[in-house]
Design a protein around this motif. Structure first.
Motif, PDB file in Angstrom:
ATOM      1  N   UNK A  54      21.642  86.621  46.032  1.00  0.00           N
ATOM      2  CA  UNK A  54      22.018  85.677  46.698  1.00  0.00           C
ATOM      3  C   UNK A  54      21.881  84.200  46.205  1.00  0.00           C
ATOM      4  N   UNK A  55      23.052  83.360  46.113  1.00  0.00           N
ATOM      5  CA  UNK A  55      22.957  82.336  45.538  1.00  0.00           C
ATOM      6  C   UNK A  55      21.971  80.938  46.056  1.00  0.00           C
ATOM      7  N   UNK A  56      21.607  80.095  45.712  1.00  0.00           N
ATOM      8  CA  UNK A  56      20.741  79.091  45.966  1.00  0.00           C
ATOM      9  C   UNK A  56      21.894  77.861  46.550  1.00  0.00           C
ATOM     10  N   UNK A  57      21.896  77.855  47.807  1.00  0.00           N
ATOM     11  CA  UNK A  57      22.764  76.879  48.369  1.00  0.00           C
ATOM     12  C   UNK A  57      22.207  75.440  48.800  1.00  0.00           C
ATOM     13  N   UNK A  58      22.808  74.398  48.180  1.00  0.00           N
ATOM     14  CA  UNK A  58      22.409  73.144  48.098  1.00  0.00           C
ATOM     15  C   UNK A  58      23.159  72.314  49.372  1.00  0.00           C
ATOM     16  N   UNK A  59      22.669  72.696  50.453  1.00  0.00           N
ATOM     17  CA  UNK A  59      23.327  72.169  51.751  1.00  0.00           C
ATOM     18  C   UNK A  59      22.903  70.812  52.169  1.00  0.00           C
ATOM     19  N   UNK A  60      22.818  69.763  51.378  1.00  0.00           N
ATOM     20  CA  UNK A  60      22.182  68.328  51.782  1.00  0.00           C
ATOM     21  C   UNK A  60      22.920  67.571  50.629  1.00  0.00           C
ATOM     22  N   UNK A  61      22.722  66.203  50.961  1.00  0.00           N
ATOM     23  CA  UNK A  61      23.361  65.193  50.341  1.00  0.00           C
ATOM     24  C   UNK A  61      22.472  63.826  50.408  1.00  0.00           C
ATOM     25  N   UNK A  62      22.441  63.318  49.326  1.00  0.00           N
ATOM     26  CA  UNK A  62      21.873  61.753  49.086  1.00  0.00           C
ATOM     27  C   UNK A  62      20.370  62.020  48.691  1.00  0.00           C
ATOM     28  N   UNK A  63      19.993  63.099  48.235  1.00  0.00           N
ATOM     29  CA  UNK A  63      18.734  63.522  47.602  1.00  0.00           C
ATOM     30  C   UNK A  63      18.676  63.260  45.991  1.00  0.00           C
ATOM     31  N   UNK A  64      17.397  63.237  45.508  1.00  0.00           N
ATOM     32  CA  UNK A  64      17.314  63.088  44.058  1.00  0.00           C
ATOM     33  C   UNK A  64      17.920  64.240  43.338  1.00  0.00           C
ATOM     34  N   UNK A  65      18.545  63.994  42.109  1.00  0.00           N
ATOM     35  CA  UNK A  65      19.163  65.011  41.157  1.00  0.00           C
ATOM     36  C   UNK A  65      18.367  66.194  41.035  1.00  0.00           C
ATOM     37  N   UNK A  66      17.335  66.113  41.029  1.00  0.00           N
ATOM     38  CA  UNK A  66      16.198  67.147  40.665  1.00  0.00           C
ATOM     39  C   UNK A  66      16.413  68.449  41.941  1.00  0.00           C
TER      40      UNK A  66
END
Length: 253
Positions: A54-66
Motif C-alpha cells: 500500500x502507498x503512503x498517502x499524504x492527505x494533508x496540506x500546508x505542512x513543511x515539505x519534509x
C-alpha cells in the motif's frame, strides 16, 4: 488498541507525544498483522485496503515539505483483507476490498512512530457512514481476529475540534471542557459502558463540542467493540496538544 494521531507533524517523531508513542510502541504485543481503522477514510460500506504494497498517502496540506517526503513502506496483506471482508459480510456488513487504496496519514503517521521498522503487514478498514452504535457492532464483528494474531487498532482523537484548537501553539493551555470530556470517555471505557460511549452527544454536555463531526471518535468505538465490554482498559499515553486535541491512547486486555 486505540492511538491518538493528532497533528501530522507528530509523524516526524520530535514532539513530546511522538516520544511517548514511540515508547509505548516498543510494548505493543507481537502480531502477524495489523488491522487499522483511521478517522480519515469513511465509506458507504466497509472497505479494506487490498494492495500487497500500500502507498503512503499524504492527505494533508500546508505542512513543511519534509512531511511529504515521509514514507511508511509496510507490506499489506491481501489475503487478510479478503478474509476480513468475508467475516464482516457474514456479520451483516456490506464489505469489499479496494486494491488501489493506500494508507492515509491517520494510519501510517502513528505507525511510523510506534513501529518504525514497518515490517508488520497492515490492512486498513474504513469507517462507515453509520451511527456510533453501529461502529461498536462493527468492532464486535472483528473480535475473532484477535485469536488469529491480528492486532486491531483505532486511530483518531478522543477530543477533536479544530475550530477551537490553538494551531500556532502545540503547548497551549488545555481548555476545561476538553479535559472534562476526555476524562468522561476514560471513565466510561474503564466501566465498559459502550452504550454511553456511543450516545456521547446526549450523555455528556460537551460531547457535540468535542466532536462537531464524529470521524475522529468512531475508531475508538470500533476498538472498544472488538475488545468487548468486559475488557480491561488502560491508558498508556495521555495529554493534549494545541489546547483541545486529546492525545489519550487506550489498550484493552
Amino acid at each position: 488498541m486505540f492511538t491518538a494521531h493528532g497533528s501530522p507533524i507528530n509523524a516526524l517523531g520530535r514532539s513530546g507525544f511522538a516520544r511517548s508513542l514511540a515508547e509505548w510502541g516498543r510494548r505493543w504485543p507481537a502480531c502477524r498483522a495489523l488491522l487499522l481503522v483511521s478517522a480519515h477514510w469513511r465509506a458507504a460500506q466497509a472497505r479494506l485496503t487490498g494492495a500487497a504494497r500500500p502507498e503512503t498517502v499524504h492527505d494533508y496540506f500546508g505542512f513543511p515539505e519534509e512531511l511529504y517526503a515521509l514514507r511508511y513502506p509496510a507490506p499489506g496483506d491481501p489475503e487478510l483483507a479478503r478474509a476480513v471482508a468475508g467475516l464482516l459480510s457474514r456479520a451483516g456488513f456490506e464489505s469489499g476490498v479496494d486494491e488501489g487504496r493506500g494508507l492515509d496519514h491517520g494510519a501510517w503517521a502513528p505507525l511510523r512512530v510506534a513501529l518504525p521498522e514497518a515490517q508488520v503487514p497492515v490492512v486498513q478498514l474504513s469507517l462507515l457512514r453509520a451511527s456510533p452504535a453501529r461502529h461498536v457492532e462493527l468492532g464486535a464483528a472483528l473480535a475473532p481476529l484477535r485469536d488469529e494474531g491480528v492486532l486491531i487498532v483505532g486511530s483518531g482523537n478522543l477530543v477533536h475540534n479544530l475550530g477551537t484548537a490553538v494551531l500556532a501553539d502545540e503547548a497551549a493551555p488545555v481548555e476545561g471542557w476538553a479535559r472534562e470530556f476526555d476524562q468522561w470517555v476514560a471513565e466510561r471505557l474503564l466501566a465498559g459502558d459502550h452504550p454511553a460511549l456511543a450516545d456521547y452527544r446526549q450523555q455528556h454536555r460537551f460531547g457535540a463540542r468535542s466532536h462537531p463531526t464524529d470521524e475522529h471518535y468512531l475508531p475508538l468505538l470500533v476498538a472498544a467493540g472488538a475488545a468487548g465490554p468486559g475488557a480491561r482498559a488502560s491508558f498508556p499515553v495521555e495529554g493534549f496538544e494545541h489546547g483541545t486535541l486529546s492525545l489519550r491512547c487506550a489498550r484493552f486486555d
